[in-house]
Design a protein around this motif. Structure first.
Motif, PDB file in Angstrom:
ATOM      1  N   UNK A 137      -2.843   7.165 -12.264  1.00 46.46           N
ATOM      2  CA  UNK A 137      -2.891   5.883 -11.558  1.00 46.46           C
ATOM      3  C   UNK A 137      -1.643   5.703 -10.691  1.00 46.46           C
ATOM      4  N   UNK A 138      -0.478   6.068 -11.248  1.00 44.85           N
ATOM      5  CA  UNK A 138       0.769   5.944 -10.485  1.00 44.85           C
ATOM      6  C   UNK A 138       0.723   6.843  -9.252  1.00 44.85           C
ATOM      7  N   UNK A 139       0.176   8.047  -9.433  1.00 43.82           N
ATOM      8  CA  UNK A 139       0.108   9.003  -8.324  1.00 43.82           C
ATOM      9  C   UNK A 139      -0.791   8.468  -7.207  1.00 43.82           C
ATOM     10  N   UNK A 140      -1.968   7.981  -7.607  1.00 37.20           N
ATOM     11  CA  UNK A 140      -2.913   7.459  -6.611  1.00 37.20           C
ATOM     12  C   UNK A 140      -2.349   6.226  -5.912  1.00 37.20           C
ATOM     13  N   UNK A 141      -1.679   5.384  -6.716  1.00 34.22           N
ATOM     14  CA  UNK A 141      -1.119   4.151  -6.156  1.00 34.22           C
ATOM     15  C   UNK A 141      -0.047   4.489  -5.120  1.00 34.22           C
ATOM     16  N   UNK A 142       0.821   5.476  -5.454  1.00 34.31           N
ATOM     17  CA  UNK A 142       1.888   5.870  -4.529  1.00 34.31           C
ATOM     18  C   UNK A 142       1.282   6.415  -3.237  1.00 34.31           C
ATOM     19  N   UNK A 143       0.247   7.267  -3.368  1.00 28.75           N
ATOM     20  CA  UNK A 143      -0.411   7.814  -2.182  1.00 28.75           C
ATOM     21  C   UNK A 143      -1.033   6.706  -1.339  1.00 28.75           C
ATOM     22  N   UNK A 144      -1.710   5.779  -2.014  1.00 31.54           N
ATOM     23  CA  UNK A 144      -2.381   4.690  -1.301  1.00 31.54           C
ATOM     24  C   UNK A 144      -1.351   3.817  -0.584  1.00 31.54           C
ATOM     25  N   UNK A 145      -0.219   3.560  -1.264  1.00 32.12           N
ATOM     26  CA  UNK A 145       0.825   2.719  -0.657  1.00 32.12           C
ATOM     27  C   UNK A 145       1.385   3.400   0.587  1.00 32.12           C
ATOM     28  N   UNK A 146       1.597   4.719   0.487  1.00 30.59           N
ATOM     29  CA  UNK A 146       2.136   5.455   1.637  1.00 30.59           C
ATOM     30  C   UNK A 146       1.162   5.385   2.811  1.00 30.59           C
ATOM     31  N   UNK A 147      -0.135   5.620   2.495  1.00 28.85           N
ATOM     32  CA  UNK A 147      -1.143   5.586   3.554  1.00 28.85           C
ATOM     33  C   UNK A 147      -1.231   4.195   4.173  1.00 28.85           C
ATOM     34  N   UNK A 148      -1.231   3.162   3.318  1.00 26.29           N
ATOM     35  CA  UNK A 148      -1.332   1.791   3.805  1.00 26.29           C
ATOM     36  C   UNK A 148      -0.139   1.449   4.699  1.00 26.29           C
ATOM     37  N   UNK A 149       1.061   1.905   4.276  1.00 23.74           N
ATOM     38  CA  UNK A 149       2.272   1.647   5.050  1.00 23.74           C
ATOM     39  C   UNK A 149       2.160   2.240   6.448  1.00 23.74           C
ATOM     40  N   UNK A 150       1.703   3.487   6.532  1.00 20.45           N
ATOM     41  CA  UNK A 150       1.643   4.149   7.840  1.00 20.45           C
ATOM     42  C   UNK A 150       0.517   3.611   8.714  1.00 20.45           C
ATOM     43  N   UNK A 151      -0.515   3.127   8.063  1.00 22.54           N
ATOM     44  CA  UNK A 151      -1.616   2.554   8.847  1.00 22.54           C
ATOM     45  C   UNK A 151      -1.331   1.108   9.249  1.00 22.54           C
ATOM     46  N   UNK A 152      -0.215   0.571   8.727  1.00 22.86           N
ATOM     47  CA  UNK A 152       0.131  -0.818   9.023  1.00 22.86           C
ATOM     48  C   UNK A 152      -0.838  -1.812   8.409  1.00 22.86           C
ATOM     49  N   UNK A 153      -1.412  -1.456   7.268  1.00 19.81           N
ATOM     50  CA  UNK A 153      -2.326  -2.385   6.602  1.00 19.81           C
ATOM     51  C   UNK A 153      -1.536  -3.524   5.978  1.00 19.81           C
ATOM     52  N   UNK A 154      -2.139  -4.660   5.875  1.00 18.59           N
ATOM     53  CA  UNK A 154      -1.444  -5.882   5.467  1.00 18.59           C
ATOM     54  C   UNK A 154      -0.772  -5.757   4.101  1.00 18.59           C
ATOM     55  N   UNK A 155      -1.483  -5.158   3.118  1.00 22.44           N
ATOM     56  CA  UNK A 155      -0.944  -5.183   1.759  1.00 22.44           C
ATOM     57  C   UNK A 155      -0.021  -3.997   1.482  1.00 22.44           C
ATOM     58  N   UNK A 156       0.552  -3.372   2.542  1.00 22.73           N
ATOM     59  CA  UNK A 156       1.412  -2.210   2.332  1.00 22.73           C
ATOM     60  C   UNK A 156       2.687  -2.616   1.624  1.00 22.73           C
TER      61      UNK A 156
END
Lengths: 136, 344
Positions: A117-136
């Motif tokens: 879960x931590x691994x997936x969350x970290x990956x998702x956060x990184x992707x969200x950050x680079x895509x400029x998604x709101x909940x990054x």
């Protein structure tokens, strides 16, 4: 010659039901990312012990209908996960003359799911950050 | 849960038939449970299994059958012995073959023809298995261990077409074919090299190192040295030992490597129940060669033919299977057969 390295993965505790451990998997399940069915099965069991049909229904619910496990896939995954020491048999019931076996997460399974879960969350956060998604 | 019991008689029979795709060990444990889930997920009055379910069940059954599992390792004895063997055999082959190649380089550098080159290839084949085994990468180790056997098959096929030149190469890699077969069996039928590494203690590693020397002396890989004296592999063993140990080539020393190998096997046999199993495994690896050395020692003439080695490997695998199946038959008591009466 080099002394034998002790493999932590083969340290599967002798189960109360040794016969359920069909395949003694020492293979790198604790290193590789979990496959989606395995991840969803562990997630389903994180809420408490569950029987096969219950896991199937729960996985469909968790994945909002996207993943529909069938019996073959489900039991191949259950067998693999219990061999890897991530789940164990909790208890059995007979309902309508049919066997219902409940599985539960072992501490090792809980650790593995937490790490995944931590691994997936970290990956998702990184992707969200680079895509400029709101909940990054 | 939907009521899947309507029309379930025929459906149940069909699902039971599909479950026969699974290995019996899996069916004994999960069969009734899977049937219950399949029937629970069935639609009302459904009579035929869903196509998607059929495909899923068959695919999963095939995957499970292809999994390396404890088929032969039911019961800790053989499983653990095979696990240790899966680590020790490639290491023994690697160390003893490198000793042989070293001996060839020193004493018969001129003999490096196709035969010595093939020995080198075999050596690299073994070297390939060892790291996978040490890092507990069982699937890769199986692939690497199978390569010498497949390589020999290709050579043997070529020999049929091309003739004598390749025939020499075929003869010189027979030994690794046997090792290849036994290693693949040990790797795929045991709990894996990880378990083997876990079980091996300092004294086992030491024994492995010591046993590699007489094993090298008996190895047919030393074949290129045979031109020096008649007879293989005894004269090669003698030549090698004489130079390595500084011993005179007289009477009793002929038998040194043979006696050492037999002593190691006997020691294993006497040490414990697990040791007895190890002695059987290593004995089957060394068997054909020990027999040939003995026959040659008493003046007989035997040559190792590919057919002989292949037949021996097949016989050994068959013997293991029978042994373990017999053991499993005894152990599979009512506890494992705890089936639920579903009215059939």
């Amino acid at each position: 010659m080099r002394p034998a390295p002790r493999s932590p993965r083969s340290r599967v505790a002798p189960s109360l039901f040794p016969m359920y451990r069909l395949a003694v998997y020492n293979k790198g399940m604790s290193i590789r990312p979990l496959q989606e069915p395995a991840f969803l099965i562990l997630t389903s069991l994180a809420a408490g012990p569950q029987h096969g049909y219950g896991i199937m229904a729960d996985v469909t619910k968790i994945s909002t209908g996207r993943v529909r496990l069938r019996a073959g896939t489900l039991y191949a995954a259950l067998d693999r996960l219990s061999s890897a020491g991530m789940l164990d048999v909790d208890h059995e019931e007979i309902v309508d003359a049919r066997l219902r076996r409940y599985y539960r997460l072992t501490p090792a399974g809980r650790d593995r799911l937490t790490a995944e879960t931590a691994r997936l969350r970290a990956n998702a956060a990184a992707a969200a950050g680079r895509l400029g998604l709101a909940d990054a | 849960m939907p009521d899947g019991r309507a029309g379930s008689g025929r459906l149940e029979r069909r699902y039971r038939r599909l479950l026969r795709w699974y290995p019996p060990e899996h069916r004994n444990v999960h069969g009734d449970e899977m049937l219950a889930v399949l029937l629970a997920a069935a639609r009302a009055a459904q009579e035929k299994p869903d196509r998607a379910d059929v495909a899923d069940l068959i695919a999963a059954a095939v995957r499970i059958r292809l999994r390396p599992r404890g088929a032969l390792s039911d019961g800790p004895g053989w499983g653990d012995a095979l696990a240790v063997f899966s680590v020790a055999a490639p290491l023994l082959m690697l160390v003893s073959t490198s000793l042989c190649l070293w001996a060839i380089d020193i004493w018969a550098p001129a003999s490096s023809g196709p035969v010595a080159d093939v020995s080198r290839l075999v050596f690299f084949g073994q070297a390939l298995v060892v790291p996978f085994v040490l890092f507990n990468a069982r699937h890769w180790a199986v692939v690497a261990a199978a390569i010498p056997g497949l390589f020999w098959l290709v050579l043997a096929a070529l020999a049929l077409v091309v003739g004598r030149f390749v025939q020499g190469a075929v003869d010189s890699v027979e030994y690794p074919v046997l090792a290849s077969v036994l290693e693949v069996v040990a790797l795929s039928a045991s709990p894996g090299p990880g378990r083997g590494l876990q079980l091996m203690r300092g004294r086992h590693w030491a024994l492995l190192g010591v046993a590699a020397v007489p094993a090298a002396a008996l190895s047919p890989v030393l074949a290129p040295l045979q031109s020096a004296q008649a007879g293989l592999p005894l004269s090669a063993a003698l030549l090698w030992l004489r130079a390595a140990l500084g011993l005179a080539p007289a009477g009793v020393f002929f038998a040194i490597p043979l006696v050492l190998v037999l002593a190691v096997l006997l020691g294993m046999w006497l040490s414990s129940a697990a040791g007895k199993r190890m002695a059987v495994l290593f004995g089957s690896l060394a068997g054909p060669y020990l027999a040939i050395v003995l026959v040659q020692h008493f003046g007989g003439a035997v040559s190792v033919t590919p057919v002989f080695v292949a037949a021996f490997a097949a016989a050994v695998v068959a013997a293991y299977t029978v042994l373990v199946a017999a053991g499993r038959g005894r152990r599979r008591g009512p506890a494992v057969r705890r089936r639920i009466d579903t009215g059939r």
